[in-house]
Motif scaffolding. Structure first.
Motif, short mmCIF file in Angstrom:
data_model
loop_
_atom_site.label_atom_id
_atom_site.label_comp_id
_atom_site.label_asym_id
_atom_site.label_seq_id
_atom_site.Cartn_x
_atom_site.Cartn_y
_atom_site.Cartn_z
N THR A 1 1.49 3.55 -3.09
CA THR A 1 1.73 2.80 -4.32
C THR A 1 0.59 3.11 -5.30
O THR A 1 -0.44 3.68 -4.92
CB THR A 1 1.74 1.29 -4.05
N GLN A 2 0.80 2.72 -6.54
CA GLN A 2 -0.24 2.93 -7.55
C GLN A 2 -1.53 2.23 -7.14
O GLN A 2 -2.62 2.80 -7.23
CB GLN A 2 0.23 2.39 -8.91
N GLU A 3 -1.42 1.00 -6.66
CA GLU A 3 -2.60 0.24 -6.26
C GLU A 3 -3.37 0.95 -5.15
O GLU A 3 -4.59 1.05 -5.19
CB GLU A 3 -2.20 -1.16 -5.80
N ALA A 4 -2.65 1.45 -4.15
CA ALA A 4 -3.31 2.14 -3.04
C ALA A 4 -3.98 3.42 -3.51
O ALA A 4 -5.10 3.74 -3.11
CB ALA A 4 -2.31 2.43 -1.93
N PHE A 5 -3.29 4.19 -4.36
CA PHE A 5 -3.87 5.42 -4.88
C PHE A 5 -5.15 5.14 -5.65
O PHE A 5 -6.17 5.82 -5.46
CB PHE A 5 -2.86 6.16 -5.77
N ILE A 6 -5.13 4.13 -6.50
CA ILE A 6 -6.32 3.78 -7.27
C ILE A 6 -7.45 3.32 -6.36
O ILE A 6 -8.60 3.72 -6.52
CB ILE A 6 -5.98 2.71 -8.34
N ARG A 7 -7.14 2.48 -5.38
CA ARG A 7 -8.18 2.01 -4.44
C ARG A 7 -8.81 3.17 -3.67
O ARG A 7 -10.01 3.24 -3.50
CB ARG A 7 -7.60 1.02 -3.44
N LEU A 8 -7.97 4.08 -3.17
CA LEU A 8 -8.49 5.19 -2.38
C LEU A 8 -9.31 6.15 -3.23
O LEU A 8 -10.25 6.77 -2.73
CB LEU A 8 -7.35 5.93 -1.68
N SER A 9 -8.96 6.28 -4.49
CA SER A 9 -9.69 7.18 -5.40
C SER A 9 -10.98 6.56 -5.93
O SER A 9 -11.85 7.28 -6.41
CB SER A 9 -8.80 7.56 -6.58
N ALA A 10 -11.08 5.26 -5.86
CA ALA A 10 -12.22 4.55 -6.43
C ALA A 10 -13.47 4.69 -5.56
O ALA A 10 -13.38 4.93 -4.35
CB ALA A 10 -11.88 3.07 -6.58
N PHE B 1 0.81 -1.22 0.00
CA PHE B 1 0.00 0.00 0.00
C PHE B 1 0.85 1.27 0.00
O PHE B 1 0.38 2.33 -0.39
CB PHE B 1 -0.97 0.01 1.19
N LEU B 2 2.09 1.16 0.48
CA LEU B 2 3.00 2.31 0.45
C LEU B 2 4.42 1.83 0.25
O LEU B 2 4.73 0.66 0.47
CB LEU B 2 2.87 3.16 1.71
N ARG B 3 5.24 2.77 -0.21
CA ARG B 3 6.68 2.52 -0.36
C ARG B 3 7.41 3.57 0.49
O ARG B 3 6.90 4.68 0.68
CB ARG B 3 7.12 2.67 -1.81
N TYR B 4 8.60 3.23 0.92
CA TYR B 4 9.43 4.19 1.64
C TYR B 4 10.89 3.85 1.39
O TYR B 4 11.22 2.73 0.99
CB TYR B 4 9.11 4.20 3.14
N VAL B 5 11.76 4.82 1.62
CA VAL B 5 13.18 4.62 1.36
C VAL B 5 13.85 3.93 2.54
O VAL B 5 14.62 3.00 2.37
CB VAL B 5 13.87 5.97 1.03
N ASP B 6 13.55 4.37 3.76
CA ASP B 6 14.19 3.83 4.95
C ASP B 6 13.36 4.21 6.17
O ASP B 6 12.45 5.02 6.07
CB ASP B 6 15.61 4.40 5.08
N THR B 7 13.71 3.62 7.30
CA THR B 7 13.11 4.07 8.55
C THR B 7 14.06 5.09 9.18
O THR B 7 15.27 5.04 8.97
CB THR B 7 12.90 2.91 9.54
N ILE B 8 13.48 6.01 9.91
CA ILE B 8 14.26 6.97 10.70
C ILE B 8 14.16 6.46 12.13
O ILE B 8 13.15 6.69 12.80
CB ILE B 8 13.71 8.40 10.56
#
Length: 152
Positions: free
Chosen positions: A84-93, A66-73
């Protein structure tokens, strides 16, 4: 009634998704304290169970795509997180009609149907997640997060 840790998971996921959707497509730092509230590590530097559960929810969202990230702080945040693309599409649907009518409605205060473009905006998963968070009703938050993530 769900276990309290599951209700907290739904709330944490909802807040994170709303923050990321609001910033999309920019990458942002997703701070655990902004989602779960302030936390003071103990004398050994360990965070509370609540803080760690929220971090766990964020990492789970990433592991499930559902999301991507570079690293943890440290254990404080996800660095450069983005939906992610899938999450964006789901939330917009559009969400299921029954859920929309229950939580958002498709009529104005006078009982007249809303214009189709407004109905479409109000029926999106992200709108329902925002509405449920504003209501602070844990059952509604759980329903909309389940619908958005698991497509009930």
């Amino acid at each position: 009634m769900a276990d309290i840790h599951i209700e907290e998971f739904y709330k944490d996921a909802a807040v994170a998704l709303v923050q990321l959707y609001g910033a999309f497509p920019r990458r942002v730092n997703l701070y655990v304290e902004d989602i779960a509230g302030p936390d003071e590590p103990d004398e050994f530097g360990l965070h509370s169970k609540r803080h760690m559960a929220c971090l766990g929810a964020l990492l789970w969202l990433a592991e499930e795509g559902f999301l991507r990230y570079v690293d943890t702080i440290r254990q404080e945040a996800l660095d450069q997180a983005v939906l992610t693309q899938e999450a964006f599409i789901r939330l917009s649907a559009p969400a299921p009609d029954g859920l929309v009518e229950k939580l958002s409605g498709t009529v104005d205060t006078a009982g007249n149907p809303l214009p189709p473009s407004l109905q479409e905006d109000l029926s999106s998963h992200i709108h329902l997640v925002r509405t449920a968070l504003k209501s602070r009703h844990s059952r509604h938050i759980g329903q909309v997060v389940r619908a958005a993530l698991f497509q009930e």
